[in-house]
Design an enzyme around this catalytic site. Structure first.
Site, PDB file in Angstrom:
ATOM      1  N   LYS A 116      39.453  49.828  47.622  1.00 47.94           N
ATOM      2  CA  LYS A 116      40.272  48.724  47.115  1.00 47.94           C
ATOM      3  C   LYS A 116      40.223  47.485  48.010  1.00 47.94           C
ATOM      4  O   LYS A 116      40.386  46.367  47.514  1.00 47.94           O
ATOM      5  CB  LYS A 116      41.706  49.194  46.934  1.00 47.94           C
ATOM      6  CG  LYS A 116      41.844  50.212  45.829  1.00 47.94           C
ATOM      7  CD  LYS A 116      43.293  50.526  45.620  1.00 47.94           C
ATOM      8  CE  LYS A 116      43.447  51.415  44.402  1.00 47.94           C
ATOM      9  NZ  LYS A 116      44.845  51.575  44.055  1.00 47.94           N
ATOM     10  N   LYS A 158      49.233  49.883  50.559  1.00 44.97           N
ATOM     11  CA  LYS A 158      48.388  50.648  49.633  1.00 44.97           C
ATOM     12  C   LYS A 158      47.170  51.235  50.347  1.00 44.97           C
ATOM     13  O   LYS A 158      46.577  50.582  51.196  1.00 44.97           O
ATOM     14  CB  LYS A 158      47.909  49.735  48.479  1.00 44.97           C
ATOM     15  CG  LYS A 158      49.057  49.239  47.612  1.00 44.97           C
ATOM     16  CD  LYS A 158      48.645  48.135  46.653  1.00 44.97           C
ATOM     17  CE  LYS A 158      47.863  48.639  45.468  1.00 44.97           C
ATOM     18  NZ  LYS A 158      47.717  47.547  44.439  1.00 44.97           N
ATOM     19  N   LEU A 203      55.306  42.735  43.723  1.00 39.41           N
ATOM     20  CA  LEU A 203      55.798  41.900  42.617  1.00 39.41           C
ATOM     21  C   LEU A 203      56.930  42.649  41.923  1.00 39.41           C
ATOM     22  O   LEU A 203      56.809  43.835  41.622  1.00 39.41           O
ATOM     23  CB  LEU A 203      54.643  41.604  41.652  1.00 39.41           C
ATOM     24  CG  LEU A 203      53.463  40.870  42.315  1.00 39.41           C
ATOM     25  CD1 LEU A 203      52.227  40.903  41.441  1.00 39.41           C
ATOM     26  CD2 LEU A 203      53.836  39.428  42.631  1.00 39.41           C
ATOM     27  N   HIS A 235      53.631  55.071  37.757  1.00 41.99           N
ATOM     28  CA  HIS A 235      52.375  54.320  37.813  1.00 41.99           C
ATOM     29  C   HIS A 235      51.322  54.843  36.837  1.00 41.99           C
ATOM     30  O   HIS A 235      50.146  54.513  36.957  1.00 41.99           O
ATOM     31  CB  HIS A 235      51.780  54.295  39.237  1.00 41.99           C
ATOM     32  CG  HIS A 235      52.697  53.702  40.265  1.00 41.99           C
ATOM     33  ND1 HIS A 235      53.228  52.441  40.149  1.00 41.99           N
ATOM     34  CD2 HIS A 235      53.187  54.204  41.422  1.00 41.99           C
ATOM     35  CE1 HIS A 235      54.004  52.201  41.194  1.00 41.99           C
ATOM     36  NE2 HIS A 235      54.001  53.259  41.980  1.00 41.99           N
ATOM     37  N   LYS A 237      50.025  55.134  32.873  1.00 39.19           N
ATOM     38  CA  LYS A 237      50.227  54.454  31.590  1.00 39.19           C
ATOM     39  C   LYS A 237      50.673  55.429  30.498  1.00 39.19           C
ATOM     40  O   LYS A 237      50.200  56.565  30.454  1.00 39.19           O
ATOM     41  CB  LYS A 237      48.925  53.769  31.167  1.00 39.19           C
ATOM     42  CG  LYS A 237      48.503  52.706  32.169  1.00 39.19           C
ATOM     43  CD  LYS A 237      47.025  52.382  32.079  1.00 39.19           C
ATOM     44  CE  LYS A 237      46.626  51.490  33.243  1.00 39.19           C
ATOM     45  NZ  LYS A 237      45.160  51.322  33.316  1.00 39.19           N
ATOM     46  N   GLU A 287      42.795  45.960  40.882  1.00 34.36           N
ATOM     47  CA  GLU A 287      41.613  46.800  41.089  1.00 34.36           C
ATOM     48  C   GLU A 287      40.664  46.695  39.900  1.00 34.36           C
ATOM     49  O   GLU A 287      41.024  46.158  38.852  1.00 34.36           O
ATOM     50  CB  GLU A 287      41.998  48.268  41.321  1.00 34.36           C
ATOM     51  CG  GLU A 287      42.619  48.940  40.112  1.00 34.36           C
ATOM     52  CD  GLU A 287      42.668  50.470  40.247  1.00 34.36           C
ATOM     53  OE1 GLU A 287      41.929  51.041  41.078  1.00 34.36           O
ATOM     54  OE2 GLU A 287      43.420  51.094  39.497  1.00 34.36           O
ATOM     55  N   ASN A 289      38.187  49.207  37.545  1.00 35.49           N
ATOM     56  CA  ASN A 289      37.729  50.554  37.216  1.00 35.49           C
ATOM     57  C   ASN A 289      36.330  50.460  36.625  1.00 35.49           C
ATOM     58  O   ASN A 289      36.101  49.732  35.662  1.00 35.49           O
ATOM     59  CB  ASN A 289      38.681  51.227  36.236  1.00 35.49           C
ATOM     60  CG  ASN A 289      40.013  51.523  36.887  1.00 35.49           C
ATOM     61  OD1 ASN A 289      40.057  51.958  38.041  1.00 35.49           O
ATOM     62  ND2 ASN A 289      41.102  51.254  36.203  1.00 35.49           N
ATOM     63  N   ARG A 291      34.393  52.304  34.791  1.00 31.44           N
ATOM     64  CA  ARG A 291      34.170  53.389  33.819  1.00 31.44           C
ATOM     65  C   ARG A 291      34.878  53.043  32.516  1.00 31.44           C
ATOM     66  O   ARG A 291      35.562  52.033  32.418  1.00 31.44           O
ATOM     67  CB  ARG A 291      34.761  54.680  34.377  1.00 31.44           C
ATOM     68  CG  ARG A 291      36.235  54.477  34.753  1.00 31.44           C
ATOM     69  CD  ARG A 291      36.973  55.743  35.081  1.00 31.44           C
ATOM     70  NE  ARG A 291      38.240  55.482  35.732  1.00 31.44           N
ATOM     71  CZ  ARG A 291      39.375  55.222  35.114  1.00 31.44           C
ATOM     72  NH1 ARG A 291      39.429  55.162  33.796  1.00 31.44           N
ATOM     73  NH2 ARG A 291      40.485  54.985  35.793  1.00 31.44           N
ATOM     74  N   VAL A 294      40.937  55.480  29.393  1.00 26.48           N
ATOM     75  CA  VAL A 294      41.654  56.243  28.363  1.00 26.48           C
ATOM     76  C   VAL A 294      42.014  55.324  27.189  1.00 26.48           C
ATOM     77  O   VAL A 294      41.866  55.683  26.019  1.00 26.48           O
ATOM     78  CB  VAL A 294      42.947  56.867  28.956  1.00 26.48           C
ATOM     79  CG1 VAL A 294      43.747  57.585  27.880  1.00 26.48           C
ATOM     80  CG2 VAL A 294      42.622  57.804  30.099  1.00 26.48           C
TER      81      VAL A 294
HETATM   82  P1  ADP Z   1      45.839  53.121  41.135  1.00 27.28           P
HETATM   83  O1  ADP Z   1      44.395  52.977  41.508  1.00 27.28           O
HETATM   84  O2  ADP Z   1      46.498  54.249  41.859  1.00 27.28           O
HETATM   85  O3  ADP Z   1      46.077  53.129  39.658  1.00 27.28           O
HETATM   86  P2  ADP Z   1      46.677  50.298  41.270  1.00 27.28           P
HETATM   87  O4  ADP Z   1      46.345  49.425  42.408  1.00 27.28           O
HETATM   88  O5  ADP Z   1      45.929  50.094  39.993  1.00 27.28           O
HETATM   89  O6  ADP Z   1      46.559  51.826  41.746  1.00 27.28           O
HETATM   90  O7  ADP Z   1      48.222  50.203  40.942  1.00 27.28           O
HETATM   91  C1  ADP Z   1      48.843  51.065  40.036  1.00 27.28           C
HETATM   92  C2  ADP Z   1      50.212  50.561  39.670  1.00 27.28           C
HETATM   93  O8  ADP Z   1      51.027  50.398  40.853  1.00 27.28           O
HETATM   94  C3  ADP Z   1      50.236  49.198  39.003  1.00 27.28           C
HETATM   95  O9  ADP Z   1      49.995  49.257  37.613  1.00 27.28           O
HETATM   96  C4  ADP Z   1      51.660  48.770  39.316  1.00 27.28           C
HETATM   97  O10 ADP Z   1      52.558  49.470  38.472  1.00 27.28           O
HETATM   98  C5  ADP Z   1      51.875  49.271  40.744  1.00 27.28           C
HETATM   99  N1  ADP Z   1      51.474  48.243  41.751  1.00 27.28           N
HETATM  100  C6  ADP Z   1      50.297  48.139  42.392  1.00 27.28           C
HETATM  101  N2  ADP Z   1      50.274  47.058  43.216  1.00 27.28           N
HETATM  102  C7  ADP Z   1      51.467  46.443  43.091  1.00 27.28           C
HETATM  103  C8  ADP Z   1      52.073  45.242  43.650  1.00 27.28           C
HETATM  104  N3  ADP Z   1      51.416  44.469  44.520  1.00 27.28           N
HETATM  105  N4  ADP Z   1      53.335  44.927  43.259  1.00 27.28           N
HETATM  106  C9  ADP Z   1      54.006  45.705  42.377  1.00 27.28           C
HETATM  107  N5  ADP Z   1      53.510  46.823  41.814  1.00 27.28           N
HETATM  108  C10 ADP Z   1      52.266  47.206  42.150  1.00 27.28           C
END
Ligand code: ADP
Length: 448
Positions: A116, A158, A203, A235, A237, A287, A289, A291, A294
């Site tokens: 990431k 993260k 956020l 987290h 969907k 991020e 993905n 691929r 779903v």
């Molecule tokens: P993963 O790879 O585990 O899915 P993501 O980076 O896509 O991780 O984040 C997954 C979820 O985590 C996001 O959809 C959101 O709900 C929450 N999230 C990630 N980063 C933030 C952030 N900077 N502020 C608030 N929520 C966040």
């Protein structure tokens, strides 16, 4: 085009890929664990190979067995679906070394986007807006404190190698930082074998909006509009829709163009998704993905483009069958993930489906591998199908969804269908006024 494709996955997505292959006249090979011998994709494939016992690491993640199945059957390409080996760069390398096509992007692109921190740097370089935060990895508490005070609390720590909603911690104030940094680093090390973490602004009330992209690997790239996946639990969907109720045409076009240009700049090949948080009119990359996702069917419904068919064509070196101008938006689509889980406790409910009646009619699609008499094994995730509805407007789509949910009968196991029946009539869901925290609050109030 390929002669024979091996599908290295299970459940509804294996069936989804099989359908696209059949329509292109490609022979299909299903691989399965001993627990999946009676799965629908195994029954419908031209050939099938048992690759091991139920545990994923011994079967669907077992590269050695999958390569052997490929050799026995003479498959010339592998589609990895989502999850399992779909974002495993080493697997893509091994296939290349054996002259078998990996239906997905290059190993290099998987690698860059799988980290990431690297992904965020790459996104920034390609002109994609990112969440304010540390420049890269943060190791020391002093540095973490400095970054956090610059961007302001709350922040989120993260894991660079995180995924599936794991490896994240929110830090509300200075005094929580030291402990939180230590915990996330050691948890990331234990869970992902990489303890690198980074910091970004947390956020408070964003929506999750992602852009479907597709590249031909030769510098050509398009976007296929957005999906709104803000309805999440832990987290993960739960409900996805296209287009997003929060965007107008100008905003939608602007972010779509940025993503299409980025894909061209990368020389990306195949399907991908660029994920953003969206708050107060601004997009923030989280991020990418590399691929099929779903929730890809909602995009297919509003564009009428078969994404798996495009993946196959691109991987076979034939390029995409559409240009940006062909990607015309029509109507609205919503997907509900039907899990074999209790609708309010979310405890998994494997077992035999004693009665199964899926809904039908105009604009209704069910992507599922289950059938009456099918025994849902306890070894895998609890997604048993997806209900996708399409209509001319969001309003009409909600009415159609409500009607389809009422028709849907699954007996013998608990499912999340009753949760969707409640959601579809909820006032906030009807107006589209929900952010990524909405569902958690709704469930907490309901269970109180
Ligand atoms: P993963 O790879 O585990 O899915 P993501 O980076 O896509 O991780 O984040 C997954 C979820 O985590 C996001 O959809 C959101 O709900 C929450 N999230 C990630 N980063 C933030 C952030 N900077 N502020 C608030 N929520 C966040």
């Amino acid at each position: 085009m390929f002669n024979k494709v091996l599908i290295a996955n299970r459940g509804e997505i294996a069936l989804r890929i099989l359908r696209a292959c059949k329509e292109l006249g490609i022979q299909t090979v299903a691989v399965h664990s001993t627990a999946d011998a009676n799965a629908m994709h195994v029954k419908l494939a031209d050939e099938s190979v048992c690759i091991g016992p139920p545990a994923s690491r011994d079967s669907y993640l077992n590269i050695h067995e999958i390569m052997a199945a490929c050799e026995i059957t003479g498959a010339d390409a592998i589609h990895p679906g989502y999850g399992f080996l779909s974002e495993n760069a080493k697997f893509a390398d091994i296939l290349e070394a054996h002259n078998i096509t990996f239906i997905g992007p290059s190993a290099e692109h998987i690698r860059v986007m799988g980290d990431k921190i690297e992904a965020k740097k790459t996104a920034k370089r390609l002109g994609i807006p990112v969440v304010p935060g540390s420049e890269g990895e943060v190791r020391e508490n002093d540095e973490a404190m400095r970054v956090a005070s610059e961007i302001g609390y709350p922040v989120i720590i993260k894991a660079a190698a995180g995924g599936g909603g794991r490896g994240m911690k929110v830090v509300n104030s200075e005094k929580e930082m030291k402990q939180a940094l230590q915990t996330t680093r050691s948890e990331a090390g234990a869970a992902f074998g990489d303890d690198a973490v980074y910091i970004e602004k947390f956020l408070g009330k964003p929506r999750h909006i992602e852009i479907q992209v597709m590249g031909d690997g030769k510098g050509g790239g398009i976007h296929l509009w957005e999906r709104d996946c803000s309805l999440q639990r832990r987290h993960q969907k739960v409900w996805e829709e296209a287009v997003s109720p929060a965007l107008d045409d100008a905003a939608r076009r602007k972010i779509g163009d940025i993503c299409a240009k980025a894909i061209q700049g990368l020389g990306y090949s195949g399907a991908g998704t660029i994920e953003f948080l969206y708050e107060d009119g601004e997009f923030y990359f989280i991020e990418m993905n590399t691929r099929l996702q779903v929730e890809h069917p909602v995009t297919e419904m509003i564009t009428r483009i078969d994404l798996v068919n495009e993946q196959l064509q691109v991987a076979a070196g034939q390029g995409m069958s559409v240009t940006q101008d062909d990607v015309i938006l029509t109507g609205h689509a919503i997907e509900c993930r039907i899990n074999a889980e209790h609708p309010s406790t979310f405890v998994p409910s494997p077992g035999e489906i004693t009665y199964y009646h899926p809904p039908g009619g105009l604009g209704v699609r069910v992507d599922s591998g289950v059938y009456q008499g099918y025994k849902i094994p306890p070894h895998y995730d609890s997604l048993i199908g997806k209900l996708i509805v399409h209509a001319r407007t969001r309003e009409e789509c909600l009415r159609r969804l409500s009607r389809a949910l009422d028709e849907f009968v699954i007996e013998g196991v608990e499912t999340t269908i009753p949760l969707f029946r409640d959601l579809v009539t909820n006032a906030d869901m009807q107006t589209g006024d929900y952010d990524i925290h909405w569902l958690e609050k709704y469930l907490a109030a309901k269970n109180a």
